[in-house]
Design an enzyme around this catalytic site. Sequence first.
Site, PDB file in Angstrom:
ATOM      1  N   LYS A  81       0.878  -1.183   0.000  1.00 51.04           N
ATOM      2  CA  LYS A  81       0.000   0.000   0.000  1.00 51.04           C
ATOM      3  C   LYS A  81       0.902   1.216   0.000  1.00 51.04           C
ATOM      4  O   LYS A  81       2.015   1.190   0.549  1.00 51.04           O
ATOM      5  CB  LYS A  81      -0.877  -0.073   1.243  1.00 51.04           C
ATOM      6  CG  LYS A  81      -1.498   1.223   1.724  1.00 51.04           C
ATOM      7  CD  LYS A  81      -0.640   1.942   2.748  1.00 51.04           C
ATOM      8  CE  LYS A  81      -1.174   3.320   3.076  1.00 51.04           C
ATOM      9  NZ  LYS A  81      -0.231   4.120   3.881  1.00 51.04           N
ATOM     10  N   SER A  83       0.620   5.674   0.354  1.00 59.61           N
ATOM     11  CA  SER A  83      -0.220   6.863   0.478  1.00 59.61           C
ATOM     12  C   SER A  83       0.421   7.967  -0.362  1.00 59.61           C
ATOM     13  O   SER A  83       1.645   8.031  -0.478  1.00 59.61           O
ATOM     14  CB  SER A  83      -0.270   7.275   1.944  1.00 59.61           C
ATOM     15  OG  SER A  83      -0.517   8.650   2.061  1.00 59.61           O
ATOM     16  N   THR A 120       7.043   7.727   6.204  1.00 56.85           N
ATOM     17  CA  THR A 120       7.149   6.530   7.056  1.00 56.85           C
ATOM     18  C   THR A 120       8.599   6.259   7.466  1.00 56.85           C
ATOM     19  O   THR A 120       8.870   5.838   8.590  1.00 56.85           O
ATOM     20  CB  THR A 120       6.563   5.322   6.293  1.00 56.85           C
ATOM     21  OG1 THR A 120       5.233   5.663   5.919  1.00 56.85           O
ATOM     22  CG2 THR A 120       6.537   4.072   7.136  1.00 56.85           C
ATOM     23  N   ARG A 168      13.246  17.217  -5.215  1.00 55.63           N
ATOM     24  CA  ARG A 168      11.874  17.765  -5.309  1.00 55.63           C
ATOM     25  C   ARG A 168      11.500  18.442  -4.008  1.00 55.63           C
ATOM     26  O   ARG A 168      10.906  19.521  -3.993  1.00 55.63           O
ATOM     27  CB  ARG A 168      10.871  16.638  -5.585  1.00 55.63           C
ATOM     28  CG  ARG A 168      10.904  16.118  -6.996  1.00 55.63           C
ATOM     29  CD  ARG A 168      10.112  14.841  -7.107  1.00 55.63           C
ATOM     30  NE  ARG A 168       8.713  15.021  -6.818  1.00 55.63           N
ATOM     31  CZ  ARG A 168       7.921  14.070  -6.305  1.00 55.63           C
ATOM     32  NH1 ARG A 168       8.404  12.875  -6.029  1.00 55.63           N
ATOM     33  NH2 ARG A 168       6.660  14.322  -6.082  1.00 55.63           N
ATOM     34  N   SER A 183       7.496   8.501  -8.807  1.00 55.77           N
ATOM     35  CA  SER A 183       8.150   8.323  -7.513  1.00 55.77           C
ATOM     36  C   SER A 183       7.562   7.123  -6.770  1.00 55.77           C
ATOM     37  O   SER A 183       8.277   6.239  -6.298  1.00 55.77           O
ATOM     38  CB  SER A 183       7.965   9.606  -6.689  1.00 55.77           C
ATOM     39  OG  SER A 183       8.289   9.384  -5.343  1.00 55.77           O
ATOM     40  N   LYS A 187       9.319   2.741  -6.740  1.00 56.56           N
ATOM     41  CA  LYS A 187       9.659   1.973  -5.530  1.00 56.56           C
ATOM     42  C   LYS A 187       8.827   0.690  -5.469  1.00 56.56           C
ATOM     43  O   LYS A 187       9.310  -0.347  -5.075  1.00 56.56           O
ATOM     44  CB  LYS A 187       9.315   2.779  -4.267  1.00 56.56           C
ATOM     45  CG  LYS A 187      10.090   4.051  -4.093  1.00 56.56           C
ATOM     46  CD  LYS A 187       9.833   4.656  -2.719  1.00 56.56           C
ATOM     47  CE  LYS A 187       8.630   5.568  -2.647  1.00 56.56           C
ATOM     48  NZ  LYS A 187       8.779   6.914  -3.152  1.00 56.56           N
ATOM     49  N   LYS A 188       7.565   0.829  -5.827  1.00 58.55           N
ATOM     50  CA  LYS A 188       6.646  -0.288  -5.636  1.00 58.55           C
ATOM     51  C   LYS A 188       6.859  -1.377  -6.688  1.00 58.55           C
ATOM     52  O   LYS A 188       6.643  -2.545  -6.423  1.00 58.55           O
ATOM     53  CB  LYS A 188       5.194   0.218  -5.677  1.00 58.55           C
ATOM     54  CG  LYS A 188       4.909   1.249  -4.598  1.00 58.55           C
ATOM     55  CD  LYS A 188       4.917   0.650  -3.206  1.00 58.55           C
ATOM     56  CE  LYS A 188       5.277   1.613  -2.123  1.00 58.55           C
ATOM     57  NZ  LYS A 188       5.252   1.062  -0.781  1.00 58.55           N
TER      58      LYS A 188
HETATM   59  N1  URA Z   1       4.969   9.522  -1.879  1.00 57.24           N
HETATM   60  C1  URA Z   1       6.042   9.236  -2.671  1.00 57.24           C
HETATM   61  O1  URA Z   1       6.713   8.232  -2.483  1.00 57.24           O
HETATM   62  N2  URA Z   1       6.348  10.112  -3.639  1.00 57.24           N
HETATM   63  C2  URA Z   1       5.645  11.225  -3.886  1.00 57.24           C
HETATM   64  O2  URA Z   1       5.990  11.928  -4.797  1.00 57.24           O
HETATM   65  C3  URA Z   1       4.545  11.533  -3.062  1.00 57.24           C
HETATM   66  C4  URA Z   1       4.210  10.653  -2.056  1.00 57.24           C
END
Ligand code: URA
Length: 431
Positions: A81, A83, A120, A168, A183, A187-188
Amino acid sequence: MINSEILKKKRLGGRLGDDEIFHLIEGLKNGKTDDLQITAFLTSACIIGLSPDETTALTFAMRDSGMKFNFRHLGKPVIDKHSTGGVGDKLSLLLVPIVSACGVAVPMISGRGLGHTGGTVDKLESIPGFDIRPDEKTIYRLMEENGCFMSAQNDFIAPADKKLYHIRDITGNVESTGLITASILSKKLVEDLDGLVIDMKTGSGAFMKSMAEAEELAKSMKTVAELCGVKISVLFTSMDQPLGSKIGNWLEIEESLDALKGNCPPDIREVTLALAAEMICLAGIKPDTESARKLAAETWDSGKALSQFHKMIESQGGSLEEGTKKYASHYEFEYKAPRSGIITSMDTTGIGIAGIILRAGRQNIDDEIDYGAGIIMEKKIGDEVSSGETLARFRASDKELFHRAKKRMDESIFYCQEKVDSPKLILRAMK
Ligand code: URA
């Protein structure tokens, strides 16, 4: 290819090809793209926007900047998940233990605080000893033993996001559909996922303030994730006021622990169970969200999720007892309501900024966070307050910061005389 030519093309409104975007991102690894060039790219992306093809190319280039995991040998559904960012949003800390205790593998790679929102990774880092950068071997071991891990991006997991995320943050280039999509998904998509649940925050404390912007971001994420064969489910949730009562890294660890022990603010309970249900359904463990929600609630109420939380923290080296001792000496300041009335709305971004003023978040790349600092909200939208009544408590290790944070809070909370309903928390779902 020449970086400055690519950057000029983008600044003038041209569409970049996949090879041009790969070239810029690849250059981060081999030192051929410097931070100023990345800043120029990010600024153009924010002002001009990224097309769906550019967003996809950027996501793939960022994903491929590091390694990819393979969790097929676990024989479990692999679901995560993410956010889109909020204030007081500690739900990952609850969801990982709850959902992994329900038999789903949850490999969670998260980010640090971005802009006014908390991250997190910073929250986990407030736990003394917690290793937020486990190596590859440790990650596989944690997944086998616990069915979950929590980690930051690092030099081998989506390193391009680590770099872009920082730039950023400190250059004010956060709010962009394409950049947020790339972004989050970069990662996911290294996590070998079967499915991903997005908690799409909207409202005054979200990057996407309106439903229309949030829907655009949801569609963008859905398109890119599905191109990679990852099922995605998006829940639109309100960020019109902070979630729960605590804002700040260690404070949010404390609130999560209390919540798992059964002392949970109703808003955290509602949104956590809704997201857990989406994750369990995507995993195929339950056929519908109602039965999935019931399983998540039972796992929570039986104490199984609390044991899983302790196991997860201890296996990554963290000590909650040490944290309790470490932050006990912070100064506290009572923020009093400047007038009487009913709280009608909050500028939640402003409240997040008050937290940054207390040093719970970063203003600059090199800023050290005060992990024990933050805000404890005592009131919510719809509550009636009298002038001089305590509305929130600030925590900081430097008393000098209280005055500036107070000013920002004064500007961020609005009052009226009529009854106001508290905002709806779960706004809609997009499957
Ligand atoms: N979470 C992220 O990992 N990247 C973003 O740009 C915004 C929220």
